[in-house]
Design an enzyme around this catalytic site. Structure first.
Site, mmCIF file in Angstrom:
data_model
loop_
_atom_site.group_PDB
_atom_site.id
_atom_site.type_symbol
_atom_site.label_atom_id
_atom_site.label_comp_id
_atom_site.label_asym_id
_atom_site.label_seq_id
_atom_site.Cartn_x
_atom_site.Cartn_y
_atom_site.Cartn_z
ATOM 1 N N LYS A 205 -0.749 4.354 -0.750
ATOM 2 C CA LYS A 205 -1.889 4.187 0.160
ATOM 3 C C LYS A 205 -2.245 5.467 0.888
ATOM 4 C CE LYS A 205 -2.051 -0.740 0.164
ATOM 5 N NZ LYS A 205 -1.768 -2.016 0.772
ATOM 6 N N ARG A 239 5.784 -4.272 -2.660
ATOM 7 C CA ARG A 239 4.727 -4.323 -3.706
ATOM 8 C C ARG A 239 4.409 -2.885 -4.108
ATOM 9 N NH1 ARG A 239 -0.756 -3.992 -4.137
ATOM 10 N NH2 ARG A 239 -1.780 -5.481 -5.510
HETATM 11 N N1 HH2 Z 1 -2.564 -4.109 -1.198
HETATM 12 C C1 HH2 Z 1 -3.495 -4.072 -2.169
HETATM 13 C C2 HH2 Z 1 -3.841 -5.239 -2.883
HETATM 14 N N2 HH2 Z 1 -3.224 -6.392 -2.625
HETATM 15 N N3 HH2 Z 1 -1.617 -7.651 -1.431
HETATM 16 C C3 HH2 Z 1 -0.699 -7.720 -0.484
HETATM 17 N N4 HH2 Z 1 -0.075 -8.882 -0.231
HETATM 18 N N5 HH2 Z 1 -0.346 -6.621 0.261
HETATM 19 C C4 HH2 Z 1 -0.927 -5.410 0.062
HETATM 20 O O1 HH2 Z 1 -0.577 -4.443 0.793
HETATM 21 C C5 HH2 Z 1 -1.930 -5.296 -0.942
HETATM 22 C C6 HH2 Z 1 -2.265 -6.467 -1.679
HETATM 23 C C7 HH2 Z 1 -4.175 -2.780 -2.482
HETATM 24 O O2 HH2 Z 1 -3.532 -2.106 -3.523
HETATM 25 P P1 HH2 Z 1 -3.976 -2.150 -5.065
HETATM 26 O O3 HH2 Z 1 -3.839 -3.521 -5.626
HETATM 27 O O4 HH2 Z 1 -3.255 -1.098 -5.804
HETATM 28 O O5 HH2 Z 1 -5.494 -1.677 -5.051
HETATM 29 P P2 HH2 Z 1 -6.869 -2.451 -5.211
HETATM 30 O O6 HH2 Z 1 -6.968 -3.433 -4.094
HETATM 31 O O7 HH2 Z 1 -7.886 -1.351 -5.148
HETATM 32 O O8 HH2 Z 1 -6.839 -3.168 -6.537
#
Ligand code: HH2
Length: 270
Positions: A205, A239
């Site tokens: 992040k 995660r």
């Molecule tokens: N962060 C993201 C997405 N989902 N779910 C939970 N529970 N906690 C988190 O911190 C979280 C999440 C963002 O990361 P990522 O999936 O890599 O990116 P994007 O939302 O752009 O797909």
């Protein structure tokens, strides 16, 4: 928890696993690298992301859930705010609903989780992905997020969800400035004291990038620092995108912290 984004626009891996075959290969690799859960998402929640329409989310997600379920033996989590999407994903084999809106995005989600008995992640977010980074404000972020998570857990239980189904998540990067993310990590144990398993989603992040001045794919060492602190302060689920590196980080830190706990028990019993 290894992240599998089947989106064109996720902030760090958008477009990388956009065919079922590539998604399955990545899930297999994450299993080999030591993941315990695969979290599959078909809607990006990066700052500024536009919502995805239900039909499109289903089209991206369900074939991948089905194929990953066949290919790997790990529990599958689905990262969605829509009850209709979660329902079909559960029918396809998902055992966890990762709802970043903490059951507030869809009035049917709480009932679905209660009825099916799957686990649910309740995450804190100030605003919506489209607007959340415009001007996040808190008096004390740790206190406010703690109060929110306690209330959402109580609401979930009032809606028929069992306490054992609940996982909490303070939501790193979701309506949080640099200082808010750092404060939440420094006092992460405040969340674990709520009595539920707690998930930390720090992977790649921006707040890590801001500290080390590295682009998303060059943040592994920075991530490891954040993961180490979260594990030391009691996080139950991490995660991550870089499964092997973070699994090894977490394994070493949790072994050390278990030792610290047992030696302090010995000392106080002596
Ligand atoms: N962060 C993201 C997405 N989902 N779910 C939970 N529970 N906690 C988190 O911190 C979280 C999440 C963002 O990361 P990522 O999936 O890599 O990116 P994007 O939302 O752009 O797909």
């Amino acid at each position: 928890m290894g992240v599998l984004n089947v989106t064109p626009d996720s902030f760090s891996d958008g477009g990388a696993y956009s065919t079922v075959e590539r998604a399955v290969d990545h899930a297999r690799q994450m299993q080999a690298d030591g993941a315990d859960i695969i979290d599959i998402g078909a809607e990006s929640s990066r700052p500024g992301a536009e919502p995805v329409e239900e039909g499109e989310e289903l089209r991206r997600l369900i074939p991948v859930v089905e194929a990953v379920r066949e290919a790997v033996s790990l529990p599958i989590s689905v990262d969605t705010m829509k009850a209709a999407v979660a329902r079909l994903a559960i029918q396809a084999g998902a055992l966890i609903v990762n709802d970043i809106s903490a059951l507030q995005g869809d009035p049917l989600m709480a009932g679905l989780v209660a009825e099916t008995g799957v686990a649910v992640v309740l995450m804190h977010m100030q605003g919506t992905p489209r607007t959340m980074q415009r001007s996040p404000r808190y008096g004390n972020v740790v206190e406010e997020v703690t109060v929110f998570l306690r209330q959402r857990a109580q609401e979930a239980i009032a809606r028929g969800i069992r306490p054992t189904q609940i996982i909490l998540d303070p939501g790193f990067g979701f309506g949080k400035l640099q200082e808010h993310n750092l404060h939440m990590l420094a006092e992460f144990d405040a969340f674990t004291k709520l009595g539920y398993p707690v998930l930390a989603g720090v992977s790649r992040k921006q707040f890590i990038g801001n500290l080390i001045r590295q682009p998303v794919h060059e943040r592994e060492f920075g991530n490891a620092g954040a993961v180490a602190v979260a594990v030391l302060k009691g996080a139950h689920i991490i995660r991550v995108h870089d499964v092997r590196a973070m699994k090894e980080t977490a394994t070493v830190v949790s072994a050390i912290s278990r030792h610290a706990r047992s030696s302090s028990v010995e000392v106080s019993n002596a």
